[in-house]
Design a protein around this motif. Sequence first.
Motif, PDB file in Angstrom:
ATOM      1  N   GLU A 150       0.844  -1.204   0.000  1.00  0.00           N
ATOM      2  CA  GLU A 150       0.000   0.000   0.000  1.00  0.00           C
ATOM      3  C   GLU A 150       0.877   1.250   0.000  1.00  0.00           C
ATOM      4  O   GLU A 150       0.612   2.207  -0.730  1.00  0.00           O
ATOM      5  CB  GLU A 150      -0.932   0.006   1.222  1.00  0.00           C
ATOM      6  CG  GLU A 150      -1.977  -1.102   1.238  1.00  0.00           C
ATOM      7  CD  GLU A 150      -1.400  -2.510   1.426  1.00  0.00           C
ATOM      8  OE1 GLU A 150      -0.381  -2.662   2.145  1.00  0.00           O
ATOM      9  OE2 GLU A 150      -1.944  -3.454   0.821  1.00  0.00           O
ATOM     10  N   SER A 151       1.916   1.251   0.837  1.00  0.00           N
ATOM     11  CA  SER A 151       2.836   2.397   0.863  1.00  0.00           C
ATOM     12  C   SER A 151       3.539   2.541  -0.471  1.00  0.00           C
ATOM     13  O   SER A 151       3.721   3.661  -0.975  1.00  0.00           O
ATOM     14  CB  SER A 151       3.892   2.220   1.963  1.00  0.00           C
ATOM     15  OG  SER A 151       3.300   2.182   3.228  1.00  0.00           O
ATOM     16  N   PHE A 178       2.959   9.452  -5.564  1.00  0.00           N
ATOM     17  CA  PHE A 178       3.363  10.766  -5.034  1.00  0.00           C
ATOM     18  C   PHE A 178       4.379  11.422  -5.981  1.00  0.00           C
ATOM     19  O   PHE A 178       4.349  12.628  -6.205  1.00  0.00           O
ATOM     20  CB  PHE A 178       3.965  10.581  -3.641  1.00  0.00           C
ATOM     21  CG  PHE A 178       4.240  11.860  -2.892  1.00  0.00           C
ATOM     22  CD1 PHE A 178       3.331  12.350  -1.965  1.00  0.00           C
ATOM     23  CD2 PHE A 178       5.413  12.568  -3.109  1.00  0.00           C
ATOM     24  CE1 PHE A 178       3.581  13.525  -1.271  1.00  0.00           C
ATOM     25  CE2 PHE A 178       5.675  13.740  -2.421  1.00  0.00           C
ATOM     26  CZ  PHE A 178       4.750  14.222  -1.504  1.00  0.00           C
ATOM     27  N   SER A 213       2.497   1.821  -3.452  1.00  0.00           N
ATOM     28  CA  SER A 213       1.578   2.427  -4.432  1.00  0.00           C
ATOM     29  C   SER A 213       1.426   3.922  -4.177  1.00  0.00           C
ATOM     30  O   SER A 213       1.488   4.740  -5.103  1.00  0.00           O
ATOM     31  CB  SER A 213       0.194   1.789  -4.342  1.00  0.00           C
ATOM     32  OG  SER A 213       0.274   0.436  -4.623  1.00  0.00           O
ATOM     33  N   ARG A 214       1.209   4.266  -2.903  1.00  0.00           N
ATOM     34  CA  ARG A 214       1.035   5.685  -2.553  1.00  0.00           C
ATOM     35  C   ARG A 214       2.296   6.485  -2.894  1.00  0.00           C
ATOM     36  O   ARG A 214       2.225   7.570  -3.473  1.00  0.00           O
ATOM     37  CB  ARG A 214       0.734   5.807  -1.053  1.00  0.00           C
ATOM     38  CG  ARG A 214       0.748   7.235  -0.539  1.00  0.00           C
ATOM     39  CD  ARG A 214       0.716   7.328   0.993  1.00  0.00           C
ATOM     40  NE  ARG A 214       0.990   8.682   1.412  1.00  0.00           N
ATOM     41  CZ  ARG A 214       2.197   9.146   1.760  1.00  0.00           C
ATOM     42  NH1 ARG A 214       3.256   8.354   1.780  1.00  0.00           N
ATOM     43  NH2 ARG A 214       2.358  10.400   2.115  1.00  0.00           N
ATOM     44  N   GLU A 215       3.441   5.949  -2.527  1.00  0.00           N
ATOM     45  CA  GLU A 215       4.697   6.671  -2.704  1.00  0.00           C
ATOM     46  C   GLU A 215       5.064   6.801  -4.185  1.00  0.00           C
ATOM     47  O   GLU A 215       5.560   7.849  -4.618  1.00  0.00           O
ATOM     48  CB  GLU A 215       5.792   5.966  -1.906  1.00  0.00           C
ATOM     49  CG  GLU A 215       5.544   6.088  -0.407  1.00  0.00           C
ATOM     50  CD  GLU A 215       6.380   5.141   0.445  1.00  0.00           C
ATOM     51  OE1 GLU A 215       6.212   5.177   1.683  1.00  0.00           O
ATOM     52  OE2 GLU A 215       7.187   4.364  -0.112  1.00  0.00           O
TER      53      GLU A 215
END
Length: 139
Positions: free
Chosen positions: A123-124, A131, A126-128
């Motif tokens: 999940e991190s 970003f 994908s988010r990062e």
Amino acid sequence: MNGQLTFTMIKPSAFEAGYTGSILSMIEKAGFRIKSLKKVKLTTSQAGDFYEMHRGKPFYEGLVGFMSSGPIVAAVLEKENAVEDFRLLIGATDPANAEPGTIRKLYGKNMGENAVHGSDSDESASREAAFFFSSLELS
Ligand code: DAT
Ligand code: MG
């Protein structure tokens, strides 16, 4: 099944010291493919947002100041079991506790200036990745 992508940054101190090529070489030799790559300099506001899960912690202000102090190299990396395998390659958060041969042991200075970032979950990652990179840059 674990995901095939993770996100990394070569942090300002390691970039400034000229370790980018050596670190990317270690990453490729460990079996990761570079999917997306760029050099950027974050504003304090952008660094603050990237690390928002740490807001309020004692090290947050220092972390944000450091991460916006100079250019970084951001990359999305591809490999089976990417998140976990990359955390093994970089070693513990504090370079003093990192295993010999890990990126943080070789190129990190201390707990704050620990050479590289690595995502802690799919999940991190994908988010990062989102970003820093547009969908075009991630394709
Ligand atoms: P990691 O980067 O290993 O995932 P983290 O997510 O807990 O570690 O923290 C993010 C970054 O914040 C870390 O790479 C360096 C900095 N940091 C964490 N704990 C710290 C501390 N106790 N003192 C100084 N910097 C710290
Ligand atoms: Mg983390």
